[in-house]
Write a protein that holds these residues in place. Structure first.
Motif, PDB file in Angstrom:
ATOM      1  N   GLY A  50       0.836  -1.129  -0.010  1.00  0.00           N
ATOM      2  CA  GLY A  50       0.061   0.073  -0.029  1.00  0.00           C
ATOM      3  C   GLY A  50       0.637   1.397   0.024  1.00  0.00           C
ATOM      4  O   GLY A  50       0.607   2.060   0.770  1.00  0.00           O
ATOM      5  N   LEU A  51       1.985   1.222  -1.001  1.00  0.00           N
ATOM      6  CA  LEU A  51       2.823   2.403  -0.891  1.00  0.00           C
ATOM      7  C   LEU A  51       2.117   3.666  -1.754  1.00  0.00           C
ATOM      8  O   LEU A  51       1.331   3.180  -2.534  1.00  0.00           O
ATOM      9  CB  LEU A  51       4.117   2.067  -1.467  1.00  0.00           C
ATOM     10  N   SER A  52       2.712   5.004  -1.563  1.00  0.00           N
ATOM     11  CA  SER A  52       2.304   5.878  -2.209  1.00  0.00           C
ATOM     12  C   SER A  52       2.400   5.706  -3.609  1.00  0.00           C
ATOM     13  O   SER A  52       3.345   5.120  -4.138  1.00  0.00           O
ATOM     14  CB  SER A  52       3.050   7.207  -1.683  1.00  0.00           C
ATOM     15  N   PRO A  53       1.694   6.610  -4.582  1.00  0.00           N
ATOM     16  CA  PRO A  53       2.049   6.278  -6.034  1.00  0.00           C
ATOM     17  C   PRO A  53       3.200   6.596  -6.499  1.00  0.00           C
ATOM     18  O   PRO A  53       3.970   5.809  -7.587  1.00  0.00           O
ATOM     19  CB  PRO A  53       0.883   7.133  -6.741  1.00  0.00           C
ATOM     20  N   ALA A  54       3.911   7.750  -6.018  1.00  0.00           N
ATOM     21  CA  ALA A  54       5.220   8.135  -6.565  1.00  0.00           C
ATOM     22  C   ALA A  54       6.213   6.903  -6.197  1.00  0.00           C
ATOM     23  O   ALA A  54       7.304   6.874  -6.973  1.00  0.00           O
ATOM     24  CB  ALA A  54       5.501   9.453  -5.827  1.00  0.00           C
ATOM     25  N   LEU A  55       6.395   6.413  -5.022  1.00  0.00           N
ATOM     26  CA  LEU A  55       7.418   5.522  -4.535  1.00  0.00           C
ATOM     27  C   LEU A  55       7.028   4.215  -5.348  1.00  0.00           C
ATOM     28  O   LEU A  55       8.042   3.415  -5.570  1.00  0.00           O
ATOM     29  CB  LEU A  55       7.018   5.150  -2.864  1.00  0.00           C
ATOM     30  N   ALA A  56       5.839   3.812  -5.611  1.00  0.00           N
ATOM     31  CA  ALA A  56       5.423   2.493  -6.317  1.00  0.00           C
ATOM     32  C   ALA A  56       5.945   2.814  -7.806  1.00  0.00           C
ATOM     33  O   ALA A  56       6.521   1.773  -8.250  1.00  0.00           O
ATOM     34  CB  ALA A  56       4.022   2.338  -6.279  1.00  0.00           C
ATOM     35  N   LYS A 110       7.680   7.318   4.568  1.00  0.00           N
ATOM     36  CA  LYS A 110       7.343   8.338   5.574  1.00  0.00           C
ATOM     37  C   LYS A 110       7.540   9.705   5.316  1.00  0.00           C
ATOM     38  O   LYS A 110       6.755  10.624   5.661  1.00  0.00           O
ATOM     39  CB  LYS A 110       8.160   7.977   6.990  1.00  0.00           C
ATOM     40  N   LEU A 111       8.713   9.926   4.615  1.00  0.00           N
ATOM     41  CA  LEU A 111       8.910  11.360   4.091  1.00  0.00           C
ATOM     42  C   LEU A 111       7.993  11.952   3.188  1.00  0.00           C
ATOM     43  O   LEU A 111       7.425  13.065   3.284  1.00  0.00           O
ATOM     44  CB  LEU A 111      10.228  11.588   3.441  1.00  0.00           C
ATOM     45  N   LEU A 112       7.401  11.075   2.375  1.00  0.00           N
ATOM     46  CA  LEU A 112       6.411  11.380   1.185  1.00  0.00           C
ATOM     47  C   LEU A 112       5.043  11.681   2.098  1.00  0.00           C
ATOM     48  O   LEU A 112       4.271  12.518   1.607  1.00  0.00           O
ATOM     49  CB  LEU A 112       6.120  10.647   0.164  1.00  0.00           C
ATOM     50  N   ALA A 113       4.636  10.998   3.187  1.00  0.00           N
ATOM     51  CA  ALA A 113       3.117  11.141   3.643  1.00  0.00           C
ATOM     52  C   ALA A 113       3.334  12.143   4.661  1.00  0.00           C
ATOM     53  O   ALA A 113       2.182  12.624   4.748  1.00  0.00           O
ATOM     54  CB  ALA A 113       3.257   9.475   4.292  1.00  0.00           C
ATOM     55  N   ASP A 114       4.403  12.707   5.154  1.00  0.00           N
ATOM     56  CA  ASP A 114       4.277  13.613   6.488  1.00  0.00           C
ATOM     57  C   ASP A 114       5.290  14.706   5.741  1.00  0.00           C
ATOM     58  O   ASP A 114       6.589  14.590   5.824  1.00  0.00           O
ATOM     59  CB  ASP A 114       4.893  13.156   7.730  1.00  0.00           C
ATOM     60  N   PRO A 115       4.762  16.013   5.382  1.00  0.00           N
ATOM     61  CA  PRO A 115       5.604  17.158   4.950  1.00  0.00           C
ATOM     62  C   PRO A 115       6.605  17.397   6.127  1.00  0.00           C
ATOM     63  O   PRO A 115       7.440  18.445   5.745  1.00  0.00           O
ATOM     64  CB  PRO A 115       4.637  18.162   4.416  1.00  0.00           C
ATOM     65  N   SER A 146      12.115  15.013  -7.090  1.00  0.00           N
ATOM     66  CA  SER A 146      11.588  14.959  -5.872  1.00  0.00           C
ATOM     67  C   SER A 146      11.961  16.338  -5.146  1.00  0.00           C
ATOM     68  O   SER A 146      12.876  16.947  -5.529  1.00  0.00           O
ATOM     69  CB  SER A 146      12.147  13.851  -4.874  1.00  0.00           C
ATOM     70  N   ALA A 147      10.898  16.871  -4.308  1.00  0.00           N
ATOM     71  CA  ALA A 147      11.046  18.239  -3.605  1.00  0.00           C
ATOM     72  C   ALA A 147      11.765  17.887  -2.196  1.00  0.00           C
ATOM     73  O   ALA A 147      12.196  18.721  -1.911  1.00  0.00           O
ATOM     74  CB  ALA A 147       9.651  18.925  -3.231  1.00  0.00           C
ATOM     75  N   ILE A 148      12.283  17.018  -1.899  1.00  0.00           N
ATOM     76  CA  ILE A 148      12.700  16.527  -0.647  1.00  0.00           C
ATOM     77  C   ILE A 148      14.269  16.531  -0.772  1.00  0.00           C
ATOM     78  O   ILE A 148      15.032  15.909  -1.635  1.00  0.00           O
ATOM     79  CB  ILE A 148      12.373  14.966  -0.116  1.00  0.00           C
ATOM     80  N   PRO A 153      17.860  19.969   4.587  1.00  0.00           N
ATOM     81  CA  PRO A 153      17.617  18.742   4.189  1.00  0.00           C
ATOM     82  C   PRO A 153      16.461  17.904   5.189  1.00  0.00           C
ATOM     83  O   PRO A 153      16.648  18.135   6.312  1.00  0.00           O
ATOM     84  CB  PRO A 153      18.772  18.074   4.029  1.00  0.00           C
ATOM     85  N   ARG A 154      15.757  17.157   4.411  1.00  0.00           N
ATOM     86  CA  ARG A 154      14.951  16.415   5.067  1.00  0.00           C
ATOM     87  C   ARG A 154      15.388  14.967   5.277  1.00  0.00           C
ATOM     88  O   ARG A 154      15.056  14.163   6.346  1.00  0.00           O
ATOM     89  CB  ARG A 154      13.434  16.221   4.775  1.00  0.00           C
ATOM     90  N   LEU A 155      16.331  14.623   4.564  1.00  0.00           N
ATOM     91  CA  LEU A 155      16.962  13.359   4.519  1.00  0.00           C
ATOM     92  C   LEU A 155      18.600  13.444   4.650  1.00  0.00           C
ATOM     93  O   LEU A 155      19.273  14.093   3.777  1.00  0.00           O
ATOM     94  CB  LEU A 155      16.644  12.490   3.416  1.00  0.00           C
TER      95      LEU A 155
END
Length: 525
Positions: free
Chosen positions: A8-14, A63-68, A97-99, A121-123
């Motif tokens: 059940g991953l996000s479309p971008a990650l899938a 987690k990073l994609l789901a929570d800004p 990616s914007a991350i 950076p977030r990562l």
């Protein structure tokens, strides 16, 4: 879970996984990803090459994609492993990616890393030493880092990063999710998990401390001086890429040079190389621009190069656990591989430690069997204990015969060392007599020591004062006369009284330290 779509991953990650051709999760990924997505702390153990990097990278990116809000930190023991992790993260995030990310490792300029950190950076992926440096300088803030990954944790602790890790933990929120992965689980890792993790879920893919079954192993007993010749023979017999492990950085450089002289394409990888040089070496090896990579344990830890077919343990590792990590450089993702270990006469203990780690039961059985054979070999000589000991002496005491009597028979009698027919015990209390002129020291007690000079002792002469005769007079007779140092037959006092007034004045000035006249000296015309 049979496919990644089942998570059940996000479309971008899938979409990224599809682009990377990740279709079926490995056993460690099947266990780790659902638990991580649910927010559990994880302590995972798996053999190298089983896909554990993706096992923590996929839930981290999700987690990073789901929570800004919030950030994530990944710590690795070496720069090369960190580079591999960062490459996978970028592929999972996608090209647009914007991350923002930051790669914080030692060996690279600080200003370049500062520029990345200013972008918030977030990562963040890095090694413990450099990450800790930026934290102490105030360049990096981890107040919102709620996701922490420790990759190859056992190696980080072996390299002495325990203090740095504990400092980094203090900069992070207590309420965080921690994923810890390691090929082995020694006691220090279990202790760290108790102190810094919240009810971690234990997962494992395959057995711990086990070499992959698709690796064909071979051990060669050889003398140290013959290793290089045997290495050349093995390289001629085999095809494909080879990684050769040595114990020193200088040894890696020297071997790479010698192999090039002998017609092989080779290069060295070790910790003393600049980061740009290390990146170039790995880039060329992955592109198969050369065939043989000579590496040390620290530099090669966690390397993921699919086309490595052979591992050569030219020098055995100092730590037995490193043997497992070396084997993991080949036969990755289900491929076949081979490994050769050169064992010299001085490597006996290291090899035994490796055998004990890989198969402790077999080593114990072998030791018991060898002990039984040793006992059988003594059969017929009677039961023995230790080095020539015997059961018939048990509880009897050792007898050292002197005159037919044992030590035990003589117990309590006191040791008698005969002098003139009397023992030491019989002479106890008599006082030691050392005869001088027929009288003992005790007989002379209180008389005072007499050192005869001219027939009289020192005690007969008290109060006379010591006389050091010079010219027939003692030092005491000359007391107060002043020291006479004869020059030309006259003493210093006699010379001073007969000195002219002009010279005597200068002499007194010199003695008293009076300043010289301040009148200027007349210049000669």
């Amino acid at each position: 879970m049979t496919t990644f779509q089942d998570f059940g991953l996000s479309p971008a990650l899938a979409k990224s996984l599809e682009r990377m051709e990740y279709t079926t999760p490995t056993p460690i990924q099947k266990q780790a990803i659902p638990l991580a997505l649910e927010g559990h702390d994880i302590m995972g153990s798996a053999q190298t090459g089983t896909g554990k990097t993706a096992a923590f990278a996929i839930p981290l990116v999700e987690k990073l994609l789901a929570d800004p809000r919030g950030s994530a930190l990944v710590l690795t023991p070496t720069r090369e492993l960190g580079k591999q992790v960062m490459d996978i993260m970028h592929q999972l995030l996608g090209p647009k990616s914007a991350i923002k990310t930051a790669f914080i490792i030692g060996g690279e300029p600080m200003f370049k890393q500062l520029r990345q950190l200013r972008n918030r950076p977030r990562l963040i992926v890095g090694t413990p030493g450099r990450v800790n440096d930026h934290l102490e300088r105030g360049n990096l803030m981890l107040d919102d880092a709620h996701f922490l990954v420790l990759d190859e944790t056992d190696r980080m602790l072996d390299m002495g990063f325990t203090v740095q890790l504990e400092k980094i933990f203090k900069y992070m929120p207590e309420q965080r999710q921690t994923l810890m992965f390691s090929a082995t689980l020694p006691k220090n890792i279990l202790k760290m998990s108790d102190n810094y993790m919240n009810n971690p879920k234990r997962i494992a893919a395959g057995e711990v401390n086990v070499i992959a079954k698709n690796i064909k192993q071979e051990m060669i007993r050889i003398e140290q001086g013959s290793k290089y010749k045997e290495l050349l023979a093995q390289l001629h017999e085999r095809e494909g890429s080879v990684i050769v492990f040595v114990k020193t950085k200088h040894g890696a450089d020297r071997m790479a040079t010698n192999l090039r002289k002998d017609g092989f394409t080779a290069d060295a990888l070790h910790g003393d190389l600049r980061q740009s040089k290390r990146d170039k070496v790995m880039r060329n090896f992955r592109s198969q621009n050369f065939r043989v990579l000579i590496a040390t344990d620290i530099a090669a830890r966690g390397l993921d190069v699919p086309h490595i077919e052979h591992v050569v343990n030219y020098d055995l590792p100092q730590v037995a656990e490193d043997f497992i990590h070396r084997m993991g450089r080949t036969a990755r993702a289900g491929a076949e591989g081979s490994a050769i270990s050169f064992v010299a006469s001085q490597d006996g203990r290291k090899w035994l430690a490796i055998e004990r780690l890989l198969n402790p039961d077999a080593v114990t059985d072998f030791s018991d069997e060898r002990r039984e054979k040793s006992v059988k070999g003594r059969k017929g000589r009677g039961p023995q204990k230790g080095r020539g000991g015997s059961d018939r002496f048990k509880k009897q005491g050792r007898k050292d015969f002197k005159g037919g009597r044992s030590r035990d028979d003589r117990q309590g009698e006191g040791r008698k060392e005969f002098k003139g027919g009397r023992s030491r015990d019989e002479r106890q209390g008599e006082g030691r007599k050392e005869f001088k002129g027929g009288r003992s020291r005790d007989d002379r007690q209180g008389e005072g020591r007499k050192e005869f000079k001219g027939g009289r002792s020192r005690d007969d002469r008290p109060g006379e004062g010591r006389k050091d005769f010079k010219g027939g007079r003692s030092r005491d007779d000359r007391q107060g006369e002043g020291r006479k140092e004869f020059k030309g037959g006259r003493s210093r006092d006699a010379k001073r009284s007969g000195m002219p007034a002009s010279k005597k004045g200068k002499f007194q000035q010199k003695r008293s330290g009076a300043p010289k006249s301040s009148q200027p000296r007349k210049r000669a015309s």
